[in-house]
Design a protein around this motif. Sequence first.
Motif, PDB file in Angstrom:
ATOM      1  N   MET A  96       0.861  -1.173   0.000  1.00 16.64           N
ATOM      2  CA  MET A  96       0.000   0.000   0.000  1.00 16.64           C
ATOM      3  C   MET A  96       0.909   1.238   0.000  1.00 16.64           C
ATOM      4  O   MET A  96       1.883   1.293   0.733  1.00 16.64           O
ATOM      5  CB  MET A  96      -0.860  -0.024   1.257  1.00 16.64           C
ATOM      6  N   ASN A  97       0.566   2.207  -0.800  1.00 14.27           N
ATOM      7  CA  ASN A  97       1.408   3.392  -0.853  1.00 14.27           C
ATOM      8  C   ASN A  97       0.779   4.569  -0.100  1.00 14.27           C
ATOM      9  O   ASN A  97      -0.422   4.585   0.175  1.00 14.27           O
ATOM     10  CB  ASN A  97       1.751   3.760  -2.303  1.00 14.27           C
ATOM     11  N   SER A  98       1.614   5.522   0.243  1.00 12.83           N
ATOM     12  CA  SER A  98       1.149   6.658   1.039  1.00 12.83           C
ATOM     13  C   SER A  98       0.213   7.574   0.247  1.00 12.83           C
ATOM     14  O   SER A  98      -0.596   8.286   0.850  1.00 12.83           O
ATOM     15  CB  SER A  98       2.334   7.450   1.581  1.00 12.83           C
ATOM     16  N   GLU A  99       0.279   7.554  -1.068  1.00 12.05           N
ATOM     17  CA  GLU A  99      -0.627   8.383  -1.863  1.00 12.05           C
ATOM     18  C   GLU A  99      -2.085   8.000  -1.609  1.00 12.05           C
ATOM     19  O   GLU A  99      -2.956   8.857  -1.561  1.00 12.05           O
ATOM     20  CB  GLU A  99      -0.306   8.284  -3.365  1.00 12.05           C
ATOM     21  N   PHE A 100      -2.341   6.718  -1.428  1.00 10.45           N
ATOM     22  CA  PHE A 100      -3.696   6.266  -1.127  1.00 10.45           C
ATOM     23  C   PHE A 100      -4.179   6.875   0.190  1.00 10.45           C
ATOM     24  O   PHE A 100      -5.295   7.385   0.282  1.00 10.45           O
ATOM     25  CB  PHE A 100      -3.736   4.734  -1.068  1.00 10.45           C
ATOM     26  N   VAL A 101      -3.335   6.836   1.203  1.00 11.82           N
ATOM     27  CA  VAL A 101      -3.694   7.388   2.516  1.00 11.82           C
ATOM     28  C   VAL A 101      -3.927   8.893   2.407  1.00 11.82           C
ATOM     29  O   VAL A 101      -4.907   9.423   2.959  1.00 11.82           O
ATOM     30  CB  VAL A 101      -2.598   7.065   3.554  1.00 11.82           C
ATOM     31  N   ILE A 102      -3.062   9.581   1.692  1.00 10.55           N
ATOM     32  CA  ILE A 102      -3.222  11.031   1.502  1.00 10.55           C
ATOM     33  C   ILE A 102      -4.524  11.320   0.766  1.00 10.55           C
ATOM     34  O   ILE A 102      -5.266  12.239   1.126  1.00 10.55           O
ATOM     35  CB  ILE A 102      -2.009  11.620   0.744  1.00 10.55           C
ATOM     36  N   ALA A 103      -4.833  10.534  -0.245  1.00 12.72           N
ATOM     37  CA  ALA A 103      -6.062  10.738  -1.025  1.00 12.72           C
ATOM     38  C   ALA A 103      -7.304  10.550  -0.168  1.00 12.72           C
ATOM     39  O   ALA A 103      -8.215  11.384  -0.190  1.00 12.72           O
ATOM     40  CB  ALA A 103      -6.092   9.782  -2.215  1.00 12.72           C
ATOM     41  N   VAL A 104      -7.362   9.470   0.592  1.00 13.44           N
ATOM     42  CA  VAL A 104      -8.533   9.215   1.436  1.00 13.44           C
ATOM     43  C   VAL A 104      -8.685  10.326   2.465  1.00 13.44           C
ATOM     44  O   VAL A 104      -9.779  10.877   2.632  1.00 13.44           O
ATOM     45  CB  VAL A 104      -8.435   7.826   2.114  1.00 13.44           C
ATOM     46  N   HIS A 105      -7.607  10.666   3.145  1.00  9.18           N
ATOM     47  CA  HIS A 105      -7.650  11.733   4.155  1.00  9.18           C
ATOM     48  C   HIS A 105      -8.133  13.035   3.530  1.00  9.18           C
ATOM     49  O   HIS A 105      -9.018  13.710   4.074  1.00  9.18           O
ATOM     50  CB  HIS A 105      -6.254  11.908   4.760  1.00  9.18           C
ATOM     51  N   SER A 106      -7.602  13.376   2.381  1.00  6.31           N
ATOM     52  CA  SER A 106      -7.963  14.627   1.701  1.00  6.31           C
ATOM     53  C   SER A 106      -9.437  14.655   1.315  1.00  6.31           C
ATOM     54  O   SER A 106     -10.121  15.671   1.507  1.00  6.31           O
ATOM     55  CB  SER A 106      -7.104  14.807   0.449  1.00  6.31           C
ATOM     56  N   LEU A 107      -9.934  13.560   0.777  1.00  6.28           N
ATOM     57  CA  LEU A 107     -11.335  13.520   0.357  1.00  6.28           C
ATOM     58  C   LEU A 107     -12.286  13.568   1.554  1.00  6.28           C
ATOM     59  O   LEU A 107     -13.331  14.227   1.492  1.00  6.28           O
ATOM     60  CB  LEU A 107     -11.599  12.278  -0.502  1.00  6.28           C
ATOM     61  N   VAL A 108     -11.925  12.915   2.644  1.00 12.93           N
ATOM     62  CA  VAL A 108     -12.751  12.991   3.856  1.00 12.93           C
ATOM     63  C   VAL A 108     -12.740  14.419   4.389  1.00 12.93           C
ATOM     64  O   VAL A 108     -13.784  14.949   4.784  1.00 12.93           O
ATOM     65  CB  VAL A 108     -12.290  11.975   4.926  1.00 12.93           C
ATOM     66  N   LEU A 109     -11.590  15.065   4.370  1.00 14.68           N
ATOM     67  CA  LEU A 109     -11.507  16.459   4.812  1.00 14.68           C
ATOM     68  C   LEU A 109     -12.389  17.357   3.957  1.00 14.68           C
ATOM     69  O   LEU A 109     -13.146  18.186   4.480  1.00 14.68           O
ATOM     70  CB  LEU A 109     -10.053  16.950   4.776  1.00 14.68           C
ATOM     71  N   ARG A 167      -8.179   1.903  -6.956  1.00 10.83           N
ATOM     72  CA  ARG A 167      -7.970   1.628  -8.392  1.00 10.83           C
ATOM     73  C   ARG A 167      -7.257   2.794  -9.078  1.00 10.83           C
ATOM     74  O   ARG A 167      -6.429   2.588  -9.958  1.00 10.83           O
ATOM     75  CB  ARG A 167      -9.290   1.326  -9.080  1.00 10.83           C
ATOM     76  N   ALA A 168      -7.578   4.019  -8.688  1.00 10.27           N
ATOM     77  CA  ALA A 168      -6.975   5.199  -9.316  1.00 10.27           C
ATOM     78  C   ALA A 168      -5.522   5.415  -8.897  1.00 10.27           C
ATOM     79  O   ALA A 168      -4.717   5.891  -9.691  1.00 10.27           O
ATOM     80  CB  ALA A 168      -7.796   6.447  -8.991  1.00 10.27           C
TER      81      ALA A 168
END
Length: 141
Positions: free
Chosen positions: A1-14, A78-79
């Motif tokens: 799992m890469n950190s971009e996924f975590v950043i993306a999820v956090h950003s979208l929830v924010l 997926r993205a």
Amino acid sequence: MNSEFVIAVHSLVLLAHRPDGMASSEEIATNVCTNPVRVRKVMSCLRKNGFVDTREGSGGGYRLSREPDNVTLADIYRALASGSLAPSWCSGDPESDCMVGSNMGNVMNAVFCGADQQLETYFESITIGRMLSSITATAKG
């Protein structure tokens, strides 16, 4: 799992949490605890995949372009990270005379492909809206 996924999820929830739905890369980076350049890289990918829109200028930034309950973690995975469970290196040598050494790469590849599919299936059941609801419930608890 890469950190971009975590950043993306956090950003979208924010973004889903923000009353005006907008946040700059600097605001997101502060909330995520990372560099704005990393945020812009991730947000660029999210924009290309239709998750966010951008607005230039004063008061500009990123805005969630879909309903939070219609964005699954599988969509984001997926993205940004599909296939990231598999290591870049695998033991063995396909040219080896040893049955184990010559076949380990293919077998491990099948294992990681299966794990990736299972993870994606699990992520289908989790939306950005559900993530925000969990955070809200935890904060009130």
